[in-house]
Each structure stands twice: as C-alpha cells, then as structure tokens.
Scaffold this motif. Structure first.
Motif, short mmCIF file in Angstrom:
data_model
loop_
_atom_site.label_atom_id
_atom_site.label_comp_id
_atom_site.label_asym_id
_atom_site.label_seq_id
_atom_site.Cartn_x
_atom_site.Cartn_y
_atom_site.Cartn_z
N ARG A 11 0.84 -1.21 0.00
CA ARG A 11 0.00 0.00 0.00
C ARG A 11 0.87 1.26 0.00
N HIS A 12 1.88 1.27 0.85
CA HIS A 12 2.76 2.43 0.95
C HIS A 12 3.44 2.70 -0.40
N LEU A 13 3.98 1.66 -1.01
CA LEU A 13 4.67 1.82 -2.30
C LEU A 13 3.69 2.18 -3.42
N ARG A 14 2.48 1.63 -3.36
CA ARG A 14 1.47 1.99 -4.36
C ARG A 14 1.17 3.48 -4.29
N LYS A 15 0.97 3.98 -3.08
CA LYS A 15 0.68 5.40 -2.92
C LYS A 15 1.89 6.26 -3.29
N ALA A 16 3.08 5.80 -2.96
CA ALA A 16 4.29 6.53 -3.32
C ALA A 16 4.46 6.64 -4.83
N LEU A 19 -0.39 5.51 -7.52
CA LEU A 19 -1.28 4.56 -8.17
C LEU A 19 -2.50 4.30 -7.29
N SER A 20 -3.65 4.23 -7.90
CA SER A 20 -4.85 3.82 -7.17
C SER A 20 -4.84 2.30 -7.08
N LYS A 27 -2.59 -3.44 -13.56
CA LYS A 27 -1.23 -3.77 -13.98
C LYS A 27 -0.85 -5.20 -13.62
N VAL A 28 -1.34 -5.65 -12.47
CA VAL A 28 -0.99 -6.97 -11.96
C VAL A 28 -1.89 -8.06 -12.55
N GLY A 29 -3.09 -7.67 -12.97
CA GLY A 29 -4.03 -8.63 -13.53
C GLY A 29 -4.88 -9.32 -12.48
N ILE A 30 -5.20 -8.58 -11.41
CA ILE A 30 -6.06 -9.11 -10.36
C ILE A 30 -7.21 -8.14 -10.13
N SER A 31 -8.19 -8.56 -9.36
CA SER A 31 -9.31 -7.67 -9.07
C SER A 31 -8.92 -6.66 -7.98
N LYS A 55 7.11 -6.11 -9.57
CA LYS A 55 7.47 -5.55 -10.88
C LYS A 55 6.68 -4.28 -11.17
N ALA A 56 5.38 -4.31 -10.89
CA ALA A 56 4.52 -3.15 -11.16
C ALA A 56 4.94 -1.94 -10.31
N LEU A 57 5.47 -2.20 -9.13
CA LEU A 57 5.91 -1.12 -8.24
C LEU A 57 7.40 -0.79 -8.41
#
Length: 110
Positions: A11-16, A19-20, A27-31, A55-57
């Motif tokens: 979550r922290h890296l996603r926000k950094a 990315l929502s 990007k990851v291919g999940i729900s 990879k996505a992050l």
C-alpha cells in the motif's frame, strides 16, 4: 510471514507511485477486491501475484518482504550529507527550502 506488514508495504509503495488500487490491480491482472485484501493482510497472495506486484511497483521482492528502510537509511543519510558538504551556504538554503516543500507534499499523499 506477516501478510499484514507485506500488505502495508505494498500500500505504501502503491501510494508513493501515485497509483490507485484500480491502477495497480489492472497492472498486476487481479481484481481490486483481491488487491484490497492483500493490502489489509486478509488474504495470502500467490508467488506469481507477489512477483507481479513487485514488478509493477518497480521494487525488489525483498523490499516487500522485509522492512528494509532502517538498513538503508544510514547509508542514504551518509550519501546525502556527503553531497551537502560540497554546497555553498546559498545552495544549502535552497536545498533546505526544497526539502521542506517536498516533505510537505509527500506527507500529504503518503
């Protein structure tokens, strides 16, 4: 293995990365629901999803598994201080003002 802590790092890296959940899930291919459960530690993630998230992050998988900032923090601080040593007083004032603005913005979104 503490899935909650791994989820919080994700979550922290996603926000950094600004990315929502929707964007990262795509990007990851999940729900989005699955990603939400991963971030809250309510589900275990497969190895393939784990690697895809890393990879996505744009991070190494160990950055998601372990709380590494303390290990790297002192090295980063030393490197930062070595750059500051070569600055003039005027440059130091500009850098200080810049850091204040950057930290305010980062803390607003992270």
């Amino acid at each position: 293995m503490n899935y909650y802590e791994i989820g919080q790092r994700i979550r922290h890296l996603r926000k950094a990365n600004n990315l929502s959940q929707e964007q990262l899930a795509e990007k990851v291919g999940i729900s989005v629901t699955h990603l939400s459960h991963i971030e809250t530690g309510n589900t275990k993630l497969s190895l393939s999803v784990f690697v895809s998230i890393a990879k996505a992050l744009s991070v190494q998988t160990d950055e998601l598994l372990y709380d590494l900032p303390d290990i790297n923090n002192s090295t980063l601080k030393q490197e930062f201080l070595s750059y500051l040593d070569s600055c003039s007083t005027q440059e130091l004032h500009i850098i200080m003002d810049s850091i204040k603005v950057i930290l305010t913005s980062l803390r607003k979104y992270i």
